[in-house]
Design a protein around this motif. Structure first.
Motif, PDB file in Angstrom:
ATOM      1  N   GLY A   1       3.172   1.508 -11.480  1.00 48.01           N
ATOM      2  CA  GLY A   1       2.829   2.849 -11.946  1.00 48.01           C
ATOM      3  C   GLY A   1       1.345   3.089 -11.839  1.00 48.01           C
ATOM      4  N   ASP A   2       0.935   4.318 -11.536  1.00 46.57           N
ATOM      5  CA  ASP A   2      -0.485   4.585 -11.308  1.00 46.57           C
ATOM      6  C   ASP A   2      -1.041   5.647 -12.247  1.00 46.57           C
ATOM      7  N   ALA A   3      -2.337   5.907 -12.077  1.00 45.56           N
ATOM      8  CA  ALA A   3      -3.059   6.819 -12.957  1.00 45.56           C
ATOM      9  C   ALA A   3      -2.612   8.266 -12.815  1.00 45.56           C
ATOM     10  N   ASP A   4      -1.945   8.613 -11.721  1.00 40.37           N
ATOM     11  CA  ASP A   4      -1.451   9.973 -11.513  1.00 40.37           C
ATOM     12  C   ASP A   4      -0.057  10.197 -12.083  1.00 40.37           C
TER      13      ASP A   4
ATOM     14  N   ARG B   1       0.836  -1.198   0.000  1.00 40.00           N
ATOM     15  CA  ARG B   1       0.000   0.000   0.000  1.00 40.00           C
ATOM     16  C   ARG B   1       0.874   1.252   0.000  1.00 40.00           C
ATOM     17  N   ALA B   2       0.708   2.081  -0.999  1.00 41.32           N
ATOM     18  CA  ALA B   2       1.407   3.369  -1.044  1.00 41.32           C
ATOM     19  C   ALA B   2       0.834   4.264  -2.125  1.00 41.32           C
ATOM     20  N   HIS B   3       0.272   3.668  -3.164  1.00 36.96           N
ATOM     21  CA  HIS B   3      -0.286   4.469  -4.256  1.00 36.96           C
ATOM     22  C   HIS B   3      -1.562   5.176  -3.800  1.00 36.96           C
ATOM     23  N   ARG B   4      -1.743   6.384  -4.330  1.00 36.28           N
ATOM     24  CA  ARG B   4      -2.949   7.152  -4.028  1.00 36.28           C
ATOM     25  C   ARG B   4      -3.913   7.187  -5.201  1.00 36.28           C
ATOM     26  N   ALA B   5      -3.566   6.499  -6.279  1.00 39.37           N
ATOM     27  CA  ALA B   5      -4.427   6.413  -7.459  1.00 39.37           C
ATOM     28  C   ALA B   5      -4.391   4.976  -7.969  1.00 39.37           C
ATOM     29  N   ALA B   6      -5.281   4.675  -8.898  1.00 41.68           N
ATOM     30  CA  ALA B   6      -5.383   3.322  -9.435  1.00 41.68           C
ATOM     31  C   ALA B   6      -4.063   2.880 -10.059  1.00 41.68           C
ATOM     32  N   VAL B   7      -3.638   1.651  -9.747  1.00 39.17           N
ATOM     33  CA  VAL B   7      -2.402   1.091 -10.299  1.00 39.17           C
ATOM     34  C   VAL B   7      -2.704   0.500 -11.667  1.00 39.17           C
ATOM     35  N   HIS B   8      -2.010   1.002 -12.691  1.00 37.79           N
ATOM     36  CA  HIS B   8      -2.272   0.579 -14.064  1.00 37.79           C
ATOM     37  C   HIS B   8      -1.200  -0.355 -14.615  1.00 37.79           C
ATOM     38  N   ALA B   9      -0.031  -0.436 -13.984  1.00 38.93           N
ATOM     39  CA  ALA B   9       1.054  -1.242 -14.538  1.00 38.93           C
ATOM     40  C   ALA B   9       1.967  -1.732 -13.421  1.00 38.93           C
ATOM     41  N   VAL B  10       2.394  -2.988 -13.532  1.00 36.87           N
ATOM     42  CA  VAL B  10       3.383  -3.555 -12.616  1.00 36.87           C
ATOM     43  C   VAL B  10       4.377  -4.365 -13.436  1.00 36.87           C
TER      44      VAL B  10
END
Length: 309
Positions: free
Chosen positions: A39-42, A18-27
């Motif tokens: 990587g996330d949506a922000d 847990r650390a992202h503040r937006a939806a995670v789109h890629a790992v």
């Protein structure tokens, strides 16, 4: 999904990061450094310590309006990674000591503004050489991504930041390119093979030495092909579609032949598919919010180079 009937309750996760503040789109896993990238949506990209289960580095690599659409890692890139945004940019970063370089080594600005993730040419099994293009250039690391014309595929040289090839389907009615996989074939003189899944359910394959026309084209799905992966040898693979169908297939380059070996019908779309390094375990990411993991009784024969079930 029929291909992975549950044998009991799902196991508990080893860890929840847990650390992202937006939806995670890629790992993506970066094997040499034993780190996980997300990587996330922000537009935030994080580097995770898999022992301590916490981020050791975080940076906004793309604008919030673009986000991180894809992350590229490959044995050919070594300690470099790629980040892809929906603003048409791909950036190359140096990964050192679980952190990224302050500035990208290279920024590629394309006209690709959609949801198809990039693909990087990785080494096939027992191949340690870079890809060689049809002009004899050695030392390239090649990347494929959907182009401005969304039915076409652009091939970029990461070292120079130049577009070197354009792959076009014979028939534009296949629609948008939805998924990509790119690999090297050591036994065939180091050409690059690009396999693409399309909006109409078609799968096309190119040999980049002969880019004027696809090596083969087949329609195995009724819905868009959202996910594609080839095995380490490049002799077989798996495709997943929006209707939940998962197709296992073999490839014959000499005969330009795509042979479906097994099909499984699911209840939801297959958004992504991945093969373990030894090609014995496949995992799929579904629209039903589940990740299916299963082993299949298959082998790749050395003589026929076909997947056998």
């Amino acid at each position: 999904m029929a291909c992975a009937a549950s044998q009991g309750p799902a196991p508990d996760p080893v860890a929840v990061l847990r650390a992202h503040r937006a939806a995670v789109h890629a790992v993506a896993f970066h094997t040499p450094s034993n780190t996980l990238l997300s990587g996330d949506a922000d537009g935030e990209l994080k580097v995770w310590d898999l022992v301590k289960h916490r981020p050791v580095f975080s940076s906004r690599v793309h604008t919030p309006s673009a986000g991180v659409l894809g992350i590229g890692v490959s044995s050919a890139l070594e300690n470099k990674i790629l980040s892809q945004g929906r603003d048409g940019t791909v950036k190359c970063w140096q990964l050192t000591d679980s952190s990224l370089s302050r500035q990208p080594i290279l920024t590629i600005k394309s006209e690709s503004y959609h949801f198809c993730k990039l693909a990087v040419a990785g080494h096939a099994a027992a191949n340690d050489e870079p890809c060689e293009d049809d002009r004899g250039g050695v030392g390239q690391v090649l990347m494929a991504m959907a182009g401005n014309d969304t039915s076409k595929i652009e091939i970029w040289d990461i070292a120079s930041g130049q577009s070197v090839q354009l792959l076009s389907p014979k028939d534009s009615s296949v629609g948008m390119c939805m998924s990509l996989h790119m690999t090297l074939q050591s036994e065939r003189g180091d050409p690059c093979t690009v396999v693409a899944g399309y909006e109409d359910g078609s799968v096309l394959m190119w040999d980049t030495r002969h880019a004027a026309a696809p090596l083969l084209q087949t329609k195995q799905h009724k819905e868009p092909v959202l996910s594609l992966v080839l095995d380490r040898q490049g002799t077989g693979g798996i495709s997943g579609s929006a209707d939940g169908q998962l197709t296992f297939f073999s490839l014959s380059y000499t005969e330009s032949l795509f042979t479906p070996k097994k099909k499984f019908e699911g209840q939801a779309g297959v958004g992504d598919v991945a093969l373990r390094g030894d090609d014995k375990i496949v995992a799929t990411a579904g629209w039903d919010h589940r990740v299916w993991r299963t082993g299949f009784a298959f082998m790749i024969t050395d003589v026929a180079n076909r997947w056998q079930f």
